[in-house]
Design a protein around this motif. Structure first.
Motif, PDB file in Angstrom:
ATOM      1  N   ALA A  81      23.965  64.958  65.139  1.00  0.00           N
ATOM      2  CA  ALA A  81      24.963  65.167  66.185  1.00  0.00           C
ATOM      3  C   ALA A  81      24.342  64.966  67.565  1.00  0.00           C
ATOM      4  N   ALA A  82      23.142  65.518  67.761  1.00  0.00           N
ATOM      5  CA  ALA A  82      22.454  65.333  69.033  1.00  0.00           C
ATOM      6  C   ALA A  82      22.077  63.866  69.232  1.00  0.00           C
ATOM      7  N   PRO A 115      16.707  59.820  56.687  1.00  0.00           N
ATOM      8  CA  PRO A 115      17.187  58.560  56.098  1.00  0.00           C
ATOM      9  C   PRO A 115      18.280  58.768  55.046  1.00  0.00           C
ATOM     10  N   SER A 116      19.348  59.459  55.422  1.00  0.00           N
ATOM     11  CA  SER A 116      20.440  59.687  54.483  1.00  0.00           C
ATOM     12  C   SER A 116      21.707  58.986  54.976  1.00  0.00           C
ATOM     13  N   PRO A 117      22.591  58.580  54.074  1.00  0.00           N
ATOM     14  CA  PRO A 117      23.850  57.946  54.510  1.00  0.00           C
ATOM     15  C   PRO A 117      24.666  58.840  55.417  1.00  0.00           C
ATOM     16  N   ALA A 118      24.671  60.148  55.163  1.00  0.00           N
ATOM     17  CA  ALA A 118      25.446  61.062  55.996  1.00  0.00           C
ATOM     18  C   ALA A 118      24.914  61.099  57.422  1.00  0.00           C
ATOM     19  N   ARG A 122      26.991  59.899  60.760  1.00  0.00           N
ATOM     20  CA  ARG A 122      27.237  60.834  61.864  1.00  0.00           C
ATOM     21  C   ARG A 122      26.605  60.336  63.147  1.00  0.00           C
ATOM     22  N   MET A 123      25.421  59.774  63.055  1.00  0.00           N
ATOM     23  CA  MET A 123      24.740  59.302  64.248  1.00  0.00           C
ATOM     24  C   MET A 123      25.492  58.139  64.902  1.00  0.00           C
ATOM     25  N   VAL A 146      17.745  52.426  53.985  1.00  0.00           N
ATOM     26  CA  VAL A 146      18.713  52.575  55.078  1.00  0.00           C
ATOM     27  C   VAL A 146      19.406  51.246  55.369  1.00  0.00           C
ATOM     28  N   VAL A 147      18.723  50.146  55.140  1.00  0.00           N
ATOM     29  CA  VAL A 147      19.341  48.829  55.343  1.00  0.00           C
ATOM     30  C   VAL A 147      20.579  48.698  54.462  1.00  0.00           C
ATOM     31  N   ARG A 148      20.446  49.077  53.217  1.00  0.00           N
ATOM     32  CA  ARG A 148      21.587  49.031  52.296  1.00  0.00           C
ATOM     33  C   ARG A 148      22.688  49.990  52.734  1.00  0.00           C
ATOM     34  N   ASP A 149      22.301  51.183  53.184  1.00  0.00           N
ATOM     35  CA  ASP A 149      23.285  52.170  53.629  1.00  0.00           C
ATOM     36  C   ASP A 149      24.016  51.697  54.876  1.00  0.00           C
ATOM     37  N   PHE A 150      23.306  51.017  55.763  1.00  0.00           N
ATOM     38  CA  PHE A 150      23.955  50.501  56.965  1.00  0.00           C
ATOM     39  C   PHE A 150      24.986  49.442  56.599  1.00  0.00           C
ATOM     40  N   ALA A 151      24.617  48.546  55.687  1.00  0.00           N
ATOM     41  CA  ALA A 151      25.567  47.515  55.252  1.00  0.00           C
ATOM     42  C   ALA A 151      26.809  48.153  54.634  1.00  0.00           C
ATOM     43  N   ALA A 152      26.625  49.218  53.850  1.00  0.00           N
ATOM     44  CA  ALA A 152      27.765  49.915  53.241  1.00  0.00           C
ATOM     45  C   ALA A 152      28.633  50.574  54.304  1.00  0.00           C
ATOM     46  N   LEU A 153      28.002  51.119  55.342  1.00  0.00           N
ATOM     47  CA  LEU A 153      28.758  51.750  56.417  1.00  0.00           C
ATOM     48  C   LEU A 153      29.620  50.730  57.152  1.00  0.00           C
TER      49      LEU A 153
END
Length: 621
Positions: A81-82, A115-118, A122-123, A146-153
């Protein structure tokens, strides 16, 4: 026809030549060697005092003419959040890109995002990823998912990947160099790397995806040519892996970008960024590709940052940003001036951001393409760096490539040799860190940082391959340890360790050496007393100062006549150790007999002398 009413001022003077200049220089040197005006880099080449214009030089193709570099801001607060609030504030106030620093990354400085999807979601809440905001991921091998998670986001938000300016920063070689460990050998890791890049390209992201990161060498104290050679060798290894993985050579070339450190050596930094483009163009030509400008990201140097007098970091950072921008960097990340103290607060982040904005919007440094083109000095330095880096690159290739050269220790040995030379220059104060080993403020108040505890990755990946990890240093650390020792003595006893400056003669005689001695000892946290007048009697003044150490400060002619008696008076009043400011020369033996035990002068090993002083003083000063 000549307009005689508008003649330039120079028309009244005969044209100056290099020979004219040399005559004036020789007269000023008064017989001293002309070579004393040269300086030498850690790559071993000389920088001359004057260069002729390189009239035949041409601009090196890079950032499009008149295009501003991307103003990147680090996002590294462990609380998502910060971190989100920081990112939105930065983008609202002039940043054009975000560097998402995950815990354990090369540049994490002890903090970073989980390094979590959540956390990622949120960030990036409220950040419009398709609005031209550059996103540069700073990862480590354990956080590469995280690269994979970013693509999913991106997919979950219904955004076209091609609309996202993603620099994925995939860098297994850099991770191996920094950590000294890898879960797989390169022959197994390379296909995984190629597959990860291939998936991002197939999803429609534009890239670039893989980064050849020279910061790892710079952080370890390496030279500019070593940084370039490592980055070049990494890029070539990635190019080979991508082509072996089935990617067309042109697409593989476009999937790679560079990241280099920018420091306060303006000309070397400018030349380094220019040399990187020339070196990569040479690789492209060797591959049968028509050269095109490669993307180069810059980050201001970690190794130049200091904890003491951190406001001086603002000056170093300004020079570094200007040099990277003038050298053609496509994006720049400025470390906040308090980064070495902890997690920077809003003020430090704003200063880092506004440093870039002022140079862009008020100084207009981006408007000229390759402003160094044609400068004799910068063209020569660029060529020297290119030649040196190419030679080192070939040595790495002959050793089996960058991964093998890390396993054999070739790269680490080269870097360690330069690091040792840097450390020696810092110890002797021939390399100046303003506010630390020179011009210290012994009573400074440290600026605020956020009250956030450092974070680390909970586990490490199992290592199938190991090598000597390249260290991450700050050059100021040895002197900072002495200042820390002084702070501990102050907290324990209520007073810092002290040295009495025993002045001899009139102020005009001793002021220069007294000021030198004050800077010398206070760089190590030892408070200097006196030095503003010649006390009489000397012994009584020393005793009243309650100092344990003393340093004689005066002109050479008075040392011959008065140093022995002054040393005897100081010794009689209990001085534990007596120093003399100046080179002893032929009088050294006599001075030592009289009681002088150490000599301080320009170029002496200040760090060793100050460290020894703490041994003399003991734990309570």
């Amino acid at each position: 026809m000549t307009d005689r009413d508008n003649l330039p001022p120079a028309a009244d003077f005969a044209p100056a030549t290099g020979q004219d200049w040399r005559k004036l220089v020789d007269a000023a040197l008064k017989g001293a060697s002309f070579e004393r005006l040269e300086s030498h880099t850690y790559d071993g080449f000389a920088i001359e005092p004057l260069y002729a214009r390189a009239a035949a030089a041409r601009a090196i193709p890079g950032r499009a003419p008149g295009t501003a570099w991307s103003v990147m801001q680090r996002v590294d607060h462990p609380d998502p959040a910060a971190a989100n609030a920081q990112a939105l504030d930065d983008l609202k106030n002039g940043a054009t890109g975000l560097v998402l620093v995950f815990v354990g990354a090369v540049s994490a400085n002890g903090f970073g995002l989980d390094p979590s999807p959540a956390t990622l979601a949120r960030m990036l809440d409220g950040v419009h990823l398709d609005a031209g905001v550059a996103i540069d991921l700073n990862l480590s091998p354990p956080t590469r998912h995280v690269v994979r998670d970013f693509a999913a986001l991106v997919k979950s938000r219904g955004i076209a990947p091609s609309a996202v300016d993603l620099r994925a920063s995939i860098n297994p070689i850099g991770g191996f160099a920094a950590a000294g460990r890898s879960p797989k050998p390169w022959e197994e890791l390379a296909p995984d790397f190629a597959a990860m890049v291939g998936r991002l390209a197939a999803d429609g992201f534009r890239g670039p995806f893989a980064v050849a990161d020279g910061r790892i060498i710079h952080n370890a104290g390496g030279s500019e040519a070593q940084e370039l050679a490592f980055a070049l060798a990494s890029a070539v290894a990635y190019l080979r892996a991508l082509e072996a993985g089935g990617m067309a050579l042109t697409a593989a070339r476009d999937a790679i970008y560079f990241r280099l450190s920018a420091d306060a050596d303006q000309f070397l930094t400018m030349a380094k960024f220019r040399a990187a483009r020339k070196l990569w163009a040479r690789i492209e030509q060797a591959c049968g590709l028509a050269p095109k400008p490669v993307m180069i990201a810059a980050e201001t140097a970690w190794r130049m940052m200091t904890k003491r007098d951190p406001y001086a970091n603002m000056l170093r950072t300004t020079i570094a940003v200007a040099a990277a921008g003038l050298g053609g960097a496509d994006s720049i990340t400025a470390l906040p001036h308090t980064a070495a103290l902890g997690l920077p607060d809003a003020f430090a982040r704003r200063i880092a951001r506004n440093t870039q904005l002022l140079l862009l919007e008020e100084s207009n440094l981006f408007r000229v393409a390759d402003p160094a083109a044609g400068s004799g000095a910068l063209e020569a330095i660029t060529q020297e760096l290119s030649t040196g880096a190419w030679s080192l690159f070939r040595e790495i290739e002959q050793d089996g490539g960058v991964w093998t050269a890390l396993q054999t220790g070739l790269i680490q040995r080269h870097v360690a040799a330069v690091r040792a030379e840097r450390e020696k220059a810092i110890a002797r104060r021939t390399d100046i860190l303003t506010g630390t080993n020179e011009y210290p403020d012994i009573n400074e108040t440290a600026p605020a940082v956020l009250d956030v505890a450092p974070v680390t990755l909970p586990t490490k990946e199992p290592a199938a391959v190991t090598a000597a990890a390249l260290p991450r240093i700050r050059l100021a650390e040895p002197f900072e340890r002495l200042r820390d020792a002084s702070d501990k003595i102050l907290a324990r006893t209520g007073a810092r360790p002290k040295i009495f400056l025993a002045a001899l003669g009139k102020p005009a005689d001793f002021s220069a050496r007294a000021n030198f001695a004050k800077n010398f000892f206070e760089a190590g946290g030892i408070e200097a007393l006196g030095g503003d007048e010649a006390p009489s009697p000397l012994g009584s003044a020393f005793k009243a100062s309650r100092a344990a150490l003393a340093c004689l400060c005066g002109p050479d002619r008075m040392y011959d006549a008065e140093a022995a008696g002054a040393a005897a008076a100081l010794k009689a009043e209990g001085a534990r150790h007596i120093y003399l400011a100046g080179r002893p020369g032929a009088r050294e033996a006599a001075l030592k007999v009289a009681g002088v035990q150490s000599f301080i002068y320009e170029g002496c090993d200040a760090l060793a002398t100050l460290s020894a002083a703490y041994d003399i003083l003991g734990p309570n000063g």
